[in-house]
Design a protein around this motif. Structure first.
Motif, PDB file in Angstrom:
ATOM      1  N   VAL A 145      26.256  25.970  12.322  1.00  0.00           N
ATOM      2  CA  VAL A 145      27.161  26.929  11.683  1.00  0.00           C
ATOM      3  C   VAL A 145      26.618  28.332  11.823  1.00  0.00           C
ATOM      4  O   VAL A 145      25.410  28.539  11.993  1.00  0.00           O
ATOM      5  CB  VAL A 145      27.382  26.595  10.192  1.00  0.00           C
TER       6      VAL A 145
ATOM      7  N   ARG B  19      28.595  20.818  18.649  1.00  0.00           N
ATOM      8  CA  ARG B  19      28.995  19.761  17.713  1.00  0.00           C
ATOM      9  C   ARG B  19      28.551  18.399  18.239  1.00  0.00           C
ATOM     10  O   ARG B  19      28.787  18.061  19.404  1.00  0.00           O
ATOM     11  CB  ARG B  19      30.499  19.781  17.509  1.00  0.00           C
TER      12      ARG B  19
ATOM     13  N   TYR C 119      31.821  27.061  12.818  1.00  0.00           N
ATOM     14  CA  TYR C 119      30.854  26.252  13.547  1.00  0.00           C
ATOM     15  C   TYR C 119      30.884  26.620  15.027  1.00  0.00           C
ATOM     16  O   TYR C 119      31.798  27.300  15.508  1.00  0.00           O
ATOM     17  CB  TYR C 119      31.153  24.764  13.357  1.00  0.00           C
TER      18      TYR C 119
ATOM     19  N   ASP D  83      27.015  19.963  12.123  1.00  0.00           N
ATOM     20  CA  ASP D  83      27.451  21.130  12.890  1.00  0.00           C
ATOM     21  C   ASP D  83      26.393  22.226  12.887  1.00  0.00           C
ATOM     22  O   ASP D  83      25.642  22.394  11.910  1.00  0.00           O
ATOM     23  CB  ASP D  83      28.739  21.713  12.311  1.00  0.00           C
TER      24      ASP D  83
ATOM     25  N   VAL E  10      34.514  22.322   9.236  1.00  0.00           N
ATOM     26  CA  VAL E  10      33.061  22.230   9.329  1.00  0.00           C
ATOM     27  C   VAL E  10      32.634  20.814   8.951  1.00  0.00           C
ATOM     28  O   VAL E  10      33.186  20.220   8.020  1.00  0.00           O
ATOM     29  CB  VAL E  10      32.358  23.271   8.431  1.00  0.00           C
TER      30      VAL E  10
END
Length: 779
Positions: free
Chosen positions: A386, A406, A401, A384, A380
Motif C-alpha cells: 500500500v 498484489r 495499493y 497488498d 485493499v
C-alpha cells in the motif's frame, strides 16, 4: 481514509469522520506533548488536522470542542509543578495551499471590512519545529519559565531554561514593560541532534526520532544538569502577559525582542497582501533545505497589533494568524492484517496493521481504513503493498495499493458481520433519524458489549473529562473484569468500599501508597465543573466546545437535565429530520423551508425550471441548498410535501432551545435529547449525581445592561460583523442564540431581517436596531 472531498459527504458521514479524527488526535496529543514519544510524524499529525478543517469548513454547525481546531497541546506531566499562563498559549489554524493562504487574507479583509484599496501587512515567520516555552520577566529579570502544556497550564521548567545560552537572564537595552512573558521555541539544530543521538546510542541511552522530540525530552529533564549538557537553542517570536504595550506592529515587536537580547528568526519578513504571503512561502520553501534546523511551514501574522486585537480569537486559535504547512511525503509498505476496533458508541473501525515503515523519521505501524465501504471501494487486501502519504484525513493516509505487487492468491477482504467481543452481537448499519442508511456499522450490543463499556469508562476518566490520575485502560479493564466498575458511579463507590480496597492492596502492582493515591485522585473529582460533567457523559457529537457552550447556557446541572429530558419527547418527525440531515442546508435554509411549508404557497409560473421556481418560492435558499433539495426530493410536489410535513413536525421549544445554543446546533441537540430519552442513561446520570457535586458554570457579568439576557442577531449588521457583535454581547454577560423563542429577551435586527424578526414581533419580544444596540451597550 477517503479520497472523497468534504463537499461529497453526507452530514452523517461527516459527523462520524469528525468523531474518529478527534479521538485519534487526542491520543497523539498526549504522546507528543506530554510523553515526548510520538508514534507518528508531525506531517501525519497535521494530516488529521487538515482533514478536520476541511470537514468543519463544509459543516460549520458540526464543530465541537474535541476538534483539533479547538484544542491546544495536552495536560502537563505530574513531575513538574503547574504554571498557569497569564495569557493562554494558543495553537494556530493550518493552511496547506496557495488557495488557503489567499482565503486567509480574504477572511481578514472581510472581517475588518476594509475598502478594496487598503492593503494588509503581514509578518511571515518560519515555523520552528521545537517545543513552545514562555519566559516571564519582571523588571527585566528572568523569574519563571514554563512549557505550553494544555495551553492554560504548563510545566515549571525554569531552572532547565536557565541553562540555555540564548535565553537572557536579564533583558538588554531599555523600553521593556515591567512584566512581560516572552514566548518562543526551544529547538535543536541538525548537527547537534545527530551528535546527541550518536552519543546516546554509544552509551546505551534513549535515542530520539527527530530534533523536536530530542529538544522536548532534553528540556523536560528532572535534573537541570542533564538539560545543561544538551545544546538547546531558543528563538523568540511572541509574547503573553504584559504590564503595558511595547509596540504597535508585530514587525516592530520582533525588532525590540532582538534588541533586548533574544535570537529571532533571520528569515522572517514583512509582506503586503495575499500575493506577499505566497511569495514569502515560496522563498521559505527554497531556504528550508539550507537551514541548520527544522521548520515545518511558515506562520503568517497580521502586522498591526490593533487589528490583531480587533480580530480576536476563535475559541483557541487566533483569527489573525495561520500556519502554512509544507507538503507531505509518501512511502510504501505491506498491509499485514486488518483488525476491527469497537468505539464507545459501538461504531466499528477497521484498522490496517502495517509492516513497520519509516516516513519522515517516524515509524508507522497502523492506519485506519474507516469503514467497510471504504475497504471495498479501494479493494485493499491483506498482503497488498500500500501507498502511505503524510497528509490527508487520517494517520496515516492510505492512497491505495500497488496492482503489480498484489500476491497471486489474494482475496477480497470480507468485513465481519458480528462484533469481535465474546457476545458476538450482530453489526448493523446505522440509520439517520429520517431512516437513511449511513456507511457506519455499529455493534448492536450497546452496554452489554464490554468493548463499548470500557471505552465509555476510558472517556469518563480521560484528561478532558474527569481527569482521574491512575485510572488508565489497564486499571479500568482489570476493575471491569472483576465486576467492580461497570459504570462511572462505580468508580466513586469503589473509593469508599473498604472491602474492595483491602483486596486491591493485596494485588500485584498495588500497595498502600498506590491505593491511597488512587482513592485521593477519585475523591478529588467529587466536585466537577458542569462542562466536564456534560463531556464525561460521552454523548455522541458532544465534545468539549459543545459541553462548554451547554454549561454556560444552562448554568446549573438541574437546568440542563430538566431541559434535556423535556427535549427527549420533542424530537420532531422524519420529514423534519430529512431536512436537518440534508447536506447543503444550514440553519437559515432549514428555517426558510419550514416557513414556506407552514404558509400559503405563492402562485408561481409553470414555464420555469424547478430551480427557478424554488428561487422564487424561497428566496433565502442559495444555489447549493436548492440543488440539495432537488437532488434529494426530485420534483416540486415532493418538495412541497416534505416542507409541509416538516413544518408540522418541527421539534418542541426545549429541543429548539438546545439547538439554538451557539456551537451546538440541531445534530448535537438531537443527540443530547436521545441520550436522555434512554432509561439506562437516566439511571446512569442519577447514580452519578448521587456521588458528585456538580459546580455551576462560571457566571457571566451581571453588572451590564444586557447581563443574563438572551440575544438574537438577525439581518445585516452595518457597523460591525456578526462575529464582533456576538463576542461583544458575550463579553457583557449576555447569551447569544441562533433562534428566536419565548425565552429570547432581545432581537437586534438589521436590514434584510426575515422570519426571526416576524417571530419576535409575534411573541412580543423587544426588537432594536444596530444603532440602538450600540447605544445600549456602550452608553
Amino acid at each position: 481514509m477517503t479520497d472523497r472531498s468534504a463537499a461529497d459527504l453526507t452530514e452523517a458521514e461527516a459527523v462520524e469522520e469528525l468523531t474518529r479524527l478527534a479521538d485519534e488526535i487526542a491520543t497523539h496529543d498526549i504522546r507528543y506533548h506530554q510523553q515526548d514519544a510520538p508514534t507518528i510524524s508531525d506531517a501525519e499529525y497535521d494530516a488529521l488536522k487538515r482533514r478536520n478543517n476541511e470537514l468543519e469548513a463544509a459543516f460549520p454547525h458540526l464543530v465541537r470542542d474535541n476538534s483539533p481546531s479547538l484544542r491546544v497541546g495536552a495536560a502537563r506531566a505530574e513531575q513538574f509543578s503547574p504554571v498557569e499562563h497569564g495569557v493562554p498559549m494558543l495553537s494556530l489554524d493550518n493552511a496547506f495551499s496557495n488557495e488557503d493562504a489567499l482565503e486567509f487574507d480574504a477572511r481578514i479583509r472581510r472581517f475588518l471590512r476594509l475598502p478594496g484599496g487598503e492593503e494588509i501587512a503581514y509578518t511571515a515567520e518560519p515555523k520552528i519545529d521545537g517545543l513552545s516555552a514562555s519566559l516571564r520577566y519582571e523588571n527585566g529579570v528572568f523569574v519563571q519559565g514554563a512549557t505550553r502544556g494544555d495551553g492554560r497550564v504548563g510545566e515549571d521548567v525554569t531552572e532547565n531554561l536557565r541553562t540555555i545560552a540564548q535565553i537572557p537572564k536579564r533583558l538588554a537595552g531599555s523600553g521593556w514593560p515591567e512584566v512581560i512573558e516572552i514566548r518562543g521555541e526551544v529547538y535543536l539544530g541538525h548537527e547537534e541532534f545527530a551528535a546527541l543521538n550518536a552519543a546516546n546510542e554509544a552509551a546505551g541511552l534513549r535515542t530520539y526520532a527527530n530534533p523536536r522530540n530530542s529538544a522536548a525530552g532534553s528540556l523536560r529533564q528532572i535534573d537541570p544538569k542533564i538539560t545543561a549538557s544538551r545544546p538547546l537553542k531558543f528563538f523568540a517570536y511572541a509574547w503573553g502577559q504584559l504590564s503595558e504595550p511595547f509596540a504597535e506592529t508585530q514587525w516592530e515587536a520582533l525588532g525590540k525582542l532582538k534588541a533586548w537580547g533574544f535570537q529571532t528568526t533571520p528569515e522572517s519578513c514583512r509582506v503586503i497582501s495575499g500575493q506577499g504571503l505566497l511569495d514569502a512561502y515560496a522563498a521559505m520553501e527554497a531556504l528550508r533545505p539550507k537551514l541548520g534546523y527544522d521548520i515545518d511551514g511558515v506562520v503568517y501574522k497580521v502586522d498591526r497589533l490593533d487589528w490583531q486585537q480587533r480580530l480576536g480569537f476563535i475559541t483557541r486559535t487566533p483569527r489573525w494568524a495561520i500556519a502554512r504547512k509544507f507538503p507531505a511525503q509518501q512511502a510504501r509498505t505491506i498491509l499485514e492484517a486488518i483488525d476491527i476496533q469497537v468505539g464507545r458508541t459501538g461504531a466499528v473501525t477497521p484498522v490496517a496493521r502495517l509492516r513497520p515503515v519509516t516516513v519522515g523519521g517516524v515509524v508507522v505501524v497502523n492506519a485506519t481504513l474507516h469503514n467497510a465501504d471504504e475497504i471495498a471501494r479501494k479493494d485493499v487486501r491483506i498482503g497488498d503493498t500500500v501507498i502511505l502519504q503524510r497528509a490527508g484525513d487520517v494517520i496515516p493516509q492510505i492512497l491505495g495499493y500497488v496492482p503489480e505487487e498484489r500476491p497471486a492468491d489474494s482475496v477480497p477482504y470480507e468485513f465481519p458481520t458480528h462484533c469481535p467481543c465474546h457476545l458476538h452481537t450482530p453489526l448493523v448499519r446505522e440509520t439517520t433519524a429520517s431512516g437513511a442508511e449511513t456507511v457506519v456499522r455499529r455493534c448492536s450490543g450497546e452496554f452489554a458489549c464490554p468493548f463499548q463499556r470500557i471505552e465509555h469508562l476510558r472517556h469518563f476518566v480521560s484528561r478532558r473529562a474527569y481527569d482521574i490520575e491512575g485510572l488508565g485502560e489497564k486499571q479500568l479493564t482489570a476493575f471491569f473484569e472483576r465486576g467492580w466498575v461497570r459504570e462511572p458511579a462505580d468508580i466513586f463507590r469503589l473509593a469508599r468500599d473498604e472491602e474492595k480496597l483491602t483486596e486491591l492492596r493485596a494485588t500485584d502492582g498495588y500497595g498502600e501508597t498506590s491505593v491511597s493515591n488512587l482513592v485521593a485522585a477519585i475523591e478529588a473529582k467529587r466536585s466537577i465543573p458542569l462542562d466536564r460533567f456534560i463531556f464525561g457523559l460521552g454523548i455522541r457529537h458532544v465534545g468539549e466546545t459543545t459541553s462548554l457552550a451547554l454549561a454556560r447556557h444552562f448554568e446549573t446541572v438541574e437546568h440542563f437535565i430538566q431541559t434535556s429530558e423535556a427535549a427527549s419527547t420533542q424530537l420532531g418527525g422524519p420529514s423534519y429530520a430529512a431536512l436537518v440531515e440534508l447536506e447543503g442546508l444550514g440553519p437559515t435554509a432549514i428555517r426558510a423551508v419550514l416557513d414556506f411549508g407552514g404558509g400559503n404557497s405563492p402562485l408561481l409560473p409553470e414555464d420555469v425550471s424547478l430551480d427557478k421556481r424554488l428561487q422564487l418560492a424561497i428566496p433565502k435558499l442559495n444555489s447549493r441548498a436548492r440543488a440539495a433539495l432537488l437532488e434529494r426530493f426530485g420534483d416540486w410536489d415532493a418538495i412541497c410535501k416534505v416542507a409541509g410535513e416538516a413544518a408540522q413536525e418541527e421539534p418542541g421549544e426545549d429541543l429548539r432551545e438546545l439547538a439554538g445554543v451557539d456551537a451546538v446546533g440541531p445534530v448535537a441537540a438531537r443527540m443530547v435529547a436521545q441520550f436522555f430519552a434512554e432509561e439506562h442513561n437516566l439511571a446512569k446520570v442519577e447514580a452519578l449525581l448521587a456521588e458528585l457535586t456538580v459546580l455551576p458554570a462560571e457566571r457571566p457579568k451581571t453588572d451590564t445592561a444586557v447581563a443574563g439576557k438572551t440575544i438574537v442577531f438577525t439581518g445585516s449588521l452595518e457597523r460591525m460583523t456578526r462575529d464582533e457583535a456576538k463576542a461583544q454581547a458575550e463579553s457583557l454577560g449576555a447569551k447569544v442564540s441562533g433562534s428566536v423563542s419565548k425565552k429570547t429577551d432581545l432581537v437586534v435586527a438589521g436590514p434584510g431581517a426575515g422570519s426571526k424578526l416576524k417571530t419576535a414581533t409575534d411573541l412580543g419580544i423587544q426588537v432594536m436596531t444596530e444603532d440602538e444596540w450600540l447605544a445600549l451597550v456602550t452608553g
